[in-house]
Design a protein around this motif. Structure first.
Motif, mmCIF file in Angstrom:
data_model
loop_
_atom_site.group_PDB
_atom_site.id
_atom_site.type_symbol
_atom_site.label_atom_id
_atom_site.label_comp_id
_atom_site.label_asym_id
_atom_site.label_seq_id
_atom_site.Cartn_x
_atom_site.Cartn_y
_atom_site.Cartn_z
ATOM 1 N N ALA A 244 0.834 -1.209 0.000
ATOM 2 C CA ALA A 244 0.000 0.000 0.000
ATOM 3 C C ALA A 244 0.867 1.257 0.000
ATOM 4 O O ALA A 244 1.827 1.374 0.747
ATOM 5 C CB ALA A 244 -0.923 -0.008 1.217
ATOM 6 N N GLN A 245 0.487 2.200 -0.865
ATOM 7 C CA GLN A 245 1.274 3.435 -1.009
ATOM 8 C C GLN A 245 0.374 4.506 -1.600
ATOM 9 O O GLN A 245 0.031 4.459 -2.777
ATOM 10 C CB GLN A 245 2.480 3.184 -1.920
ATOM 11 N N ALA A 246 0.012 5.502 -0.792
ATOM 12 C CA ALA A 246 -0.900 6.555 -1.245
ATOM 13 C C ALA A 246 -0.175 7.690 -1.948
ATOM 14 O O ALA A 246 -0.826 8.559 -2.528
ATOM 15 C CB ALA A 246 -1.687 7.101 -0.055
ATOM 16 N N PHE A 247 1.153 7.708 -1.908
ATOM 17 C CA PHE A 247 1.900 8.813 -2.503
ATOM 18 C C PHE A 247 2.493 8.407 -3.843
ATOM 19 O O PHE A 247 2.699 7.224 -4.130
ATOM 20 C CB PHE A 247 3.019 9.275 -1.555
ATOM 21 N N ALA A 248 2.761 9.423 -4.684
ATOM 22 C CA ALA A 248 3.308 9.176 -6.009
ATOM 23 C C ALA A 248 4.781 8.807 -5.916
ATOM 24 O O ALA A 248 5.428 8.993 -4.881
ATOM 25 C CB ALA A 248 3.138 10.420 -6.879
ATOM 26 N N GLY A 249 5.296 8.260 -7.013
ATOM 27 C CA GLY A 249 6.719 7.983 -7.070
ATOM 28 C C GLY A 249 7.061 6.533 -6.814
ATOM 29 O O GLY A 249 6.176 5.665 -6.710
ATOM 30 N N PRO A 250 8.351 6.250 -6.693
ATOM 31 C CA PRO A 250 8.813 4.873 -6.491
ATOM 32 C C PRO A 250 8.390 4.360 -5.126
ATOM 33 O O PRO A 250 8.005 5.134 -4.246
ATOM 34 C CB PRO A 250 10.338 4.997 -6.597
ATOM 35 N N PRO A 251 8.468 3.041 -4.930
ATOM 36 C CA PRO A 251 8.032 2.476 -3.652
ATOM 37 C C PRO A 251 8.880 2.966 -2.494
ATOM 38 O O PRO A 251 10.108 3.061 -2.600
ATOM 39 C CB PRO A 251 8.191 0.965 -3.854
ATOM 40 N N GLY A 252 8.221 3.298 -1.414
ATOM 41 C CA GLY A 252 8.958 3.713 -0.232
ATOM 42 C C GLY A 252 9.515 2.507 0.495
ATOM 43 O O GLY A 252 9.090 1.366 0.282
ATOM 44 N N ALA A 253 10.479 2.772 1.361
ATOM 45 C CA ALA A 253 11.096 1.685 2.119
ATOM 46 C C ALA A 253 10.182 1.186 3.227
ATOM 47 O O ALA A 253 10.351 0.073 3.728
ATOM 48 C CB ALA A 253 12.421 2.156 2.709
ATOM 49 N N GLY A 254 9.196 2.009 3.609
ATOM 50 C CA GLY A 254 8.302 1.600 4.686
ATOM 51 C C GLY A 254 8.998 1.687 6.030
ATOM 52 O O GLY A 254 10.114 2.184 6.158
ATOM 53 N N ARG A 255 8.338 1.184 7.046
ATOM 54 C CA ARG A 255 8.873 1.207 8.402
ATOM 55 C C ARG A 255 9.003 -0.217 8.929
ATOM 56 O O ARG A 255 8.176 -1.084 8.621
ATOM 57 C CB ARG A 255 7.957 2.023 9.319
ATOM 58 N N ALA A 256 9.998 -0.444 9.710
ATOM 59 C CA ALA A 256 10.195 -1.763 10.314
ATOM 60 C C ALA A 256 9.180 -1.969 11.415
ATOM 61 O O ALA A 256 8.677 -1.002 12.014
ATOM 62 C CB ALA A 256 11.598 -1.866 10.883
ATOM 63 N N PRO A 257 8.801 -3.216 11.688
ATOM 64 C CA PRO A 257 7.843 -3.479 12.788
ATOM 65 C C PRO A 257 8.396 -2.971 14.108
ATOM 66 O O PRO A 257 9.566 -3.154 14.427
ATOM 67 C CB PRO A 257 7.714 -5.003 12.779
ATOM 68 N N ALA A 258 7.524 -2.345 14.872
ATOM 69 C CA ALA A 258 7.911 -1.870 16.191
ATOM 70 C C ALA A 258 7.648 -2.918 17.257
ATOM 71 O O ALA A 258 8.187 -2.872 18.346
ATOM 72 C CB ALA A 258 7.152 -0.584 16.542
ATOM 73 N N GLY A 259 6.811 -3.890 16.917
ATOM 74 C CA GLY A 259 6.446 -4.945 17.869
ATOM 75 C C GLY A 259 5.083 -5.472 17.554
ATOM 76 O O GLY A 259 4.298 -4.856 16.831
ATOM 77 N N GLY A 260 4.784 -6.658 18.052
ATOM 78 C CA GLY A 260 3.482 -7.255 17.790
ATOM 79 C C GLY A 260 3.540 -8.132 16.551
ATOM 80 O O GLY A 260 4.425 -8.021 15.716
ATOM 81 N N ASP A 261 2.562 -9.027 16.469
ATOM 82 C CA ASP A 261 2.516 -9.977 15.378
ATOM 83 C C ASP A 261 1.613 -9.550 14.240
ATOM 84 O O ASP A 261 1.572 -10.173 13.190
ATOM 85 C CB ASP A 261 2.026 -11.346 15.885
ATOM 86 N N GLY A 262 0.842 -8.451 14.449
ATOM 87 C CA GLY A 262 -0.065 -8.019 13.395
ATOM 88 C C GLY A 262 -1.254 -8.947 13.308
ATOM 89 O O GLY A 262 -1.412 -9.885 14.072
ATOM 90 N N VAL A 263 -2.098 -8.667 12.318
ATOM 91 C CA VAL A 263 -3.302 -9.467 12.134
ATOM 92 C C VAL A 263 -3.396 -9.872 10.683
ATOM 93 O O VAL A 263 -3.478 -9.037 9.806
ATOM 94 C CB VAL A 263 -4.570 -8.656 12.528
ATOM 95 N N ARG A 264 -3.315 -11.135 10.424
ATOM 96 C CA ARG A 264 -3.512 -11.647 9.061
ATOM 97 C C ARG A 264 -4.643 -12.665 9.102
ATOM 98 O O ARG A 264 -4.690 -13.501 9.989
ATOM 99 C CB ARG A 264 -2.242 -12.339 8.536
ATOM 100 N N ALA A 265 -5.541 -12.543 8.133
ATOM 101 C CA ALA A 265 -6.643 -13.495 8.063
ATOM 102 C C ALA A 265 -6.594 -14.247 6.759
ATOM 103 O O ALA A 265 -6.055 -13.735 5.776
ATOM 104 C CB ALA A 265 -7.964 -12.766 8.195
#
Length: 265
Positions: A244-265
């Motif tokens: 997911a990327q709402a801004f124009a241009g090349p893909p951003g590097a994003g942010r590393a996980p700060a903690g937690g396992d997240g939610v995947r279904a």
């Protein structure tokens, strides 16, 4: 259809909220590093001032806008170079940012209906440009707030950021070199007031649900998916959380996980 004047009011309000956060800071705090590598609080505001400047050129002098692109010695560093160019002591940078965003608001209000403005890799209407500026202001404001340890109150202006996030689903895939999905995704987000904001067909097999703020943090790449309460059902929705990327241009590097396992279904 979203009214441009309402969008510009929301843009001014979003900018004013960030302005109120940084204006009282002593100069030493403007130099504090943020979560964006190499960027201080000053860089965050300088970036907004630079982007307002090039957006103003796009709205008033397209040839001058294109000239900034062709003259860039390294197109991959345009964003960083723009922030560095506009970086200045707070007493200089703050008035420049204020004047630039006011001029941009006036220029966007004067764009004839239906006219498309040049932008990086695309063209957009004045309403889309205003929406993008709200998104950027909110996103960079999030970096500033995180640095200062401030929790900003959410507002319904988040809906503009979320809407842009939904509209750029295909762009996120393409920016990461992946084919844009053909299957629709139903998005249901809980807004700050507890109401549900929805996009996409109600019977779509792929679904994405969660707090609007978390979705906005995802599409602006301010948080890793593992740190957000977003539930993705279906392969397209699940993969979207990675690109997911709402801004124009090349893909951003994003942010590393700060903690937690997240939610995947």
């Amino acid at each position: 259809m979203v009214d441009l004047s309402n969008l510009l009011t929301d843009l001014a309000d979003e900018s004013a909220q960030l302005d109120a956060l940084v204006a009282p800071l002593p100069a030493v705090d403007w130099a504090r590093p943020t979560s964006a590598p190499g960027w201080s609080i000053g860089h965050q505001i300088a970036h907004l001032a630079w982007t307002d400047h090039v957006a103003l050129l796009a709205a008033t002098d397209p040839e001058a806008f294109y000239a900034t692109v062709t003259a860039a010695p390294d197109p991959t560093r345009m964003v960083d170079a723009g922030a560095e160019e506009f970086l200045a002591p707070p007493a200089e940078l703050l008035p420049r940012w204020r004047a630039g965003r006011a001029a941009l608001g006036d220029a966007l209000a004067a764009v004839p209906a239906g006219e498309k403005l040049p932008w990086y890799g695309t063209r957009m209407s004045a309403t889309s440009m205003a929406t993008a500026r709200i998104m950027e202001t909110w996103a960079h404001g999030a970096d500033v707030a995180d640095t200062l340890g401030v929790v900003r109150p959410d507002s319904d202006r988040l809906r503009h950021v979320a809407h842009l996030g939904v509209r750029t689903l295909g762009h996120g895939f393409a920016a990461h070199g992946r084919a844009a999905p053909t299957a629709p995704v139903r998005v249901e987000l809980v807004g700050p007031g507890g109401d549900t904001w929805s996009w996409g067909p109600a019977d779509a097999a792929d679904r994405l649900t969660g707090p609007a703020r978390d979705f906005c943090l995802l599409v602006t790449q301010r948080r890793h998916r593992a740190d957000l309460a977003l539930v993705a059902v279906g392969p397209v929705a699940d993969e979207w959380l990675d690109v997911a990327q709402a801004f124009a241009g090349p893909p951003g590097a994003g942010r590393a996980p700060a903690g937690g396992d997240g939610v995947r279904a």
